[in-house]
Structures are given as structure tokens and as C-alpha cells.
Motif scaffolding. Structure first.
Motif: not given
Length: 521
Positions: A379-404
Motif C-alpha cells: 500500500a501507499e504510506p498513508a494506507q499502509a499506516l492504517t493497515l499496520l495499526e490494524q495488524a498490531l492491534a490484532h496481533a496483540f489480541l492473538a498474543g493473549r493466547e499463550p499457544a499463539l
């Protein structure tokens, strides 16, 4: 988010630990002292009880583990300091037993009918037996320490699977678990759990060569024909998982040859259409495709997609099959370019969003994070930033599961480096270093993660460590040209620092490993 480390276990505590075992509605308690003491005491079976008086002031109390308190929401900010700590494995006794053979109890019915506790005049308090999974979990925790493995049952199977909750299972813990499981009074369950521990340990059991552990595990999956649980489908599926885990530790030529042989073996299985076997074969195809490039890799992903379509017809897999298809498309997109790659990512995004909206599980969150990260790279930088924030938020959610947690950390490292590459805002580079340090102890990482870890070490002028990490990556994957280039750069910088004696020998060995990896391009 943090976790308390497990309490250290003494040698005597590990070797002389009580065991809950399963026998219909009964449980038995056994105690085995260290072999070097030349003693062994075994008590017979009695009905399940919450508290068992063993005399001489010794009393054992088993309780269900309390539910973990809900964790506070994690802010999805890329630049926030990384505070998550990986679980710490308990210190286990250094045991080096021979490879255990599953022991079938020889207690007669007449003997078993007389409770041993009653013979000693001890009161036995009636109580409801613990749920099946809790009993097995208590066995694992009491033998090697809490926080290493977790019991769960997957769809389509009636037997417990073990999920690894730490980056890698310590060899001493695997050895202790072998000994503890061998004292169970249900031989089929003991055999099954031993194989599960071997998978979790990746054949790293203290006192034994990996080759022998692998051979022993395969032997355990070939029991005499019998009905019951585990079923034939369960045994055939875990045998596929064993072969895959072993091939993942071999050189490229051995991996490719072994995968081809596995295809023929799976085609001849009488349970090849069962759910456990199909799920295991999907794991093989996904990894196989990631090890190849061009049309060869895409053909494996075509097969993996077809498996996902068949899984969708199973009544228990309606949503999970869609998540697995999104996961497969995400892996496939890494082999594609241009508009074709974008189309695969769009399909994966739609599937992942649908699954996450239906059931916001940690696994679904991890898939959403992976797709958002992949789309941000295009993506272009502006859209990339939004997508990266989405990716990080969901990665934190996934990390609450110890196996993940390991998968979550890999995604977070990728997000951090991608954010830093945008260059439009300051980013705390220590976050990337902390994530890289946590991931290095993980048994198996994606090839892209190894490249990112090498990049982090290069940036901090840790040239020798960067070369060592690259060599470890080459032992697990066929490396791409970008990682080979980083490795060459790190090697040159390491040499420029000046080499003496042992350092020169280590550098020369690393150069040979790099040349071997380059020859596979």
C-alpha cells in the motif's frame, strides 16, 4: 501483559511426584523415588477422592486451576514500549532415563477391589472426579511445572492434544514428562501423550539422540490393531505430524525427498479422508508450498486450497475451514507478484474478516493481522499506516493466547520494522531489538522472521550474532536472495572486526554454511 514464571522444581520433587491417572471412573496414585536410591513404592487403585491421606502426616490435595483473571485491553500503538514477557519454563530435574516403554498394570480385579487407603486405615472422602482434560493437565503440571504445555481437544478427535506455551520445551522437562507419563495406568493414553511430548520437544529429550527419539515416536504410533480412543485416524494423523516435524529439521534435499515419499504414504492410508488426517496433511502442504518457489510452490497451495474446500463440508469445520483457507491464501500470496498477489490478499482479507466477525478467537485475530500486514507492504504510506495499526492491534489480541504468543511476536516484529521503514514518525528501535531477542529462542520461525532478526542485529552492529542467526535460518528453510545478501554483509563486517583463533574458526564454519545455502538458490 506478563506471566509469572513457574516455580523451580527440585530433583526429588520431579522424580517423586504423585500422578493422577485415568481408569474409567477411577484414578490411581503412584509414587516413584529416584532410581539411584534403589527404592520404589507403588500403591494400588482406589476410587477418586479429592484428598488422600497417605499416612505419616503426608496429604495430597488436588484442585482445579483457578480461571485466569481477565486481562486489560492493550492499546494498539506501534510506538508503545513492548512489555510482554515470554513465559519462563520451570527448572526441571536432570533425568536421563532410558526410552520409556508403556507399562500395562497387572493388578488383578480382586486386588483392585480393596482400596489401599482403607488397608492403612485412612479415610477416603468421596468427591466428583476432575474433568478428563484437567486430570491430564494436572499430570503435566505436576511432573514438569506449570506453564509449559496445555491440554486441548481438537475438532473431530476425542484424544488430548498438547499445545506448547513456551518458545521451546526444555530437554529436561521432556525427559521428566516421559518418566511421569510412563507411570500412567492407561497404556493407550500414555503412548499418545508420549508422542505429543516428543512433538512439543522437537525430538530434544535429555540423554537421547534426536534420531532415536524420532524412531521411538514412530514406533509408538504403530500399536497393535485395536478399537477405541485414540482412533486409527488419530494415530495416522499424528504420524504425519511426526514426519513433518522431523523433515523440518533436515537439509533441503532430504526435506524434498521426504515430502514426496510422504505424499505416497498418505495416499495409501485407510483414514486419509478423515478429519484428523486431512488437517495434518494441510499442515504438510502449507509448509511444502512455502519451501518451494514459482509453479512448484503454487501447485502445493492449489492442493492446500482443495483440502480447505473439503474441510468446509465437515459439520464441525464451517468457520475454521474458512480461516484455514485465508491462512493458505496468505501463504500463497508470498509466492505471487503484482495483481495476482493483490487478488489473493483480497480474498484472504474477506475470509478473515468474516471469520473474525463470527467468532473473534485469537486464531482469527492472528489471521486478520497477517493479512493486514501483507497488504500494508503493497500500500501507499498513508494506507499502509492504517493497515499496520490494524495488524498490531490484532496481533496483540492473538498474543493473549499463550499457544499463539510466538506467532504474535513474529507479526509484531514485522509491523515494527515496517513502521520504522515508513520514516514519517520517530519509532523506538529498542522495541524491535526486544522482540528479536524474545524470538531467537523459538524452535521454529518463518523464513521472513529470521530475515528480520538478522536485519535487527545488523542495525545494532551485532555481526557475529547476525551470521549465527542466518545459519540457523538456513537449517530450517531455503533462504531467499535478500537474506543471503544480508548474511554476506554481516559476514564481511564480522571479518573486518578482526578474527583470532576460535573466532576465526567460527567465522570460517559460518562462511561454509552460507556458501551451502547460496548453492540452493
Amino acid at each position: 501483559m506478563s506471566r509469572e514464571p513457574a516455580s523451580p522444581q527440585s530433583e526429588a520433587a520431579v522424580a517423586a511426584r504423585p500422578m493422577w491417572t485415568l481408569g474409567g471412573t477411577q484414578m490411581s496414585l503412584r509414587m516413584r523415588w529416584l532410581a539411584t536410591r534403589g527404592e520404589q513404592m507403588i500403591w494400588d487403585d482406589w476410587m477418586s477422592s479429592a484428598s488422600v491421606d497417605m499416612g505419616e502426616g503426608c496429604q495430597l490435595q488436588y484442585q482445579d486451576a483457578p480461571a485466569e483473571p481477565a486481562e486489560p485491553a492493550v492499546a494498539a500503538t506501534v510506538s508503545a514500549p513492548d512489555a510482554t514477557q515470554s513465559p519462563t519454563a520451570a527448572t526441571c530435574a536432570s533425568l536421563s532415563p532410558p526410552l520409556p516403554q508403556v507399562v500395562v498394570p497387572t493388578t488383578s480385579k480382586a486386588e483392585a477391589s480393596t482400596p489401599a487407603a482403607a488397608e492403612r486405615g485412612a479415610a477416603v472422602v468421596p468427591a466428583e472426579p476432575l474433568p478428563f482434560a484437567h486430570r491430564v493437565q494436572a499430570l503435566l503440571d505436576d511432573t514438569a511445572g506449570a506453564g509449559l504445555l496445555r491440554v486441548h481437544v481438537v475438532e473431530g478427535s476425542e484424544v488430548p492434544q498438547l499445545e506448547l506455551l513456551v518458545p521451546s520445551l526444555p530437554a529436561a522437562a521432556a525427559s521428566a514428562l516421559f518418566s511421569g507419563i510412563n507411570r500412567m495406568s492407561v497404556p493407550e493414553l500414555a503412548r499418545w501423550l508420549q508422542v505429543q511430548v516428543i512433538l512439543a520437544s522437537r525430538f530434544n529429550v535429555q540423554g537421547h539422540k534426536p534420531e532415536r527419539i524420532y524412531e521411538h515416536a514412530v514406533e509408538l504410533t504403530l500399536p497393535p490393531a485395536r478399537s477405541g480412543s485414540p482412533s486409527d485416524a488419530d494415530w495416522q494423523a499424528v504420524r504425519i505430524q511426526l514426519h513433518l516435524a522431523w523433515l523440518q529439521q533436515q537439509g533441503r534435499a532430504s526435506r524434498m525427498h521426504g515430502l514426496s515419499r510422504m505424499r505416497h504414504a498418505v495416499a495409501e492410508l485407510d483414514q486419509r479422508d478423515s478429519l484428523p488426517v486431512q488437517l495434518a496433511w494441510l499442515q504438510v502442504l502449507q509448509w511444502w508450498g512455502s519451501q518451494q518457489q514459482g509453479d512448484a510452490g503454487l501447485q502445493r497451495f492449489d492442493e492446500a486450497e482443495a483440502v480447505c474446500m473439503r474441510l468446509a463440508d465437515h459439520p464441525l469445520m464451517a468457520q475454521e475451514s474458512q480461516r484455514l483457507l485465508a491462512e493458505t491464501l496468505l501463504l500463497r500470496a508470498r509466492q505471487e507478484v503484482g495483481g495476482i498477489r493483490e487478488a489473493s490478499l483480497r480474498r484472504a482479507e474477506a475470509l478473515a474478516a468474516q471469520v473474525h466477525a463470527h467468532s473473534a478467537t485469537p486464531a482469527a485475530a492472528l489471521t486478520v493481522a497477517g493479512v493486514a500486514l501483507a497488504r500494508a507492504e503493497l500500500a501507499e504510506p498513508a494506507q499502509a499506516l492504517t493497515l499496520l495499526e490494524q495488524a498490531l492491534a490484532h496481533a496483540f489480541l492473538a498474543g493473549r493466547e499463550p499457544a499463539l504468543e510466538a506467532a504474535s511476536l513474529q507479526t509484531r516484529l514485522a509491523v515494527q520494522l515496517a513502521y520504522e521503514a515508513l520514516g514519517n514518525a520517530p519509532a523506538p528501535q529498542q522495541v524491535a531489538q526486544d522482540l528479536a531477542d524474545k524470538l531467537q529462542g523459538t524452535a521454529l520461525l518463518a523464513a521472513e522472521t529470521w530475515r528480520r532478526i538478522v536485519e535487527v542485529h545488523l542495525r545494532r552492529e551485532q555481526f557475529q550474532l547476525a551470521c549465527q542467526v542466518a545459519a540457523k535460518a538456513a537449517s530450517q528453510h531455503r533462504l531467499r536472495p535478500d537474506l543471503i545478501a544480508l548474511w554476506e554483509r554481516a559476514s564481511a563486517c564480522w571479518k573486518a572486526q578482526g578474527l583470532r583463533d576460535d573466532a576465526r574458526t567460527a567465522w570460517q564454519e559460518n562462511v561454509r554454511a552460507r556458501q551451502a545455502a547460496s548453492a540452493q538458490l
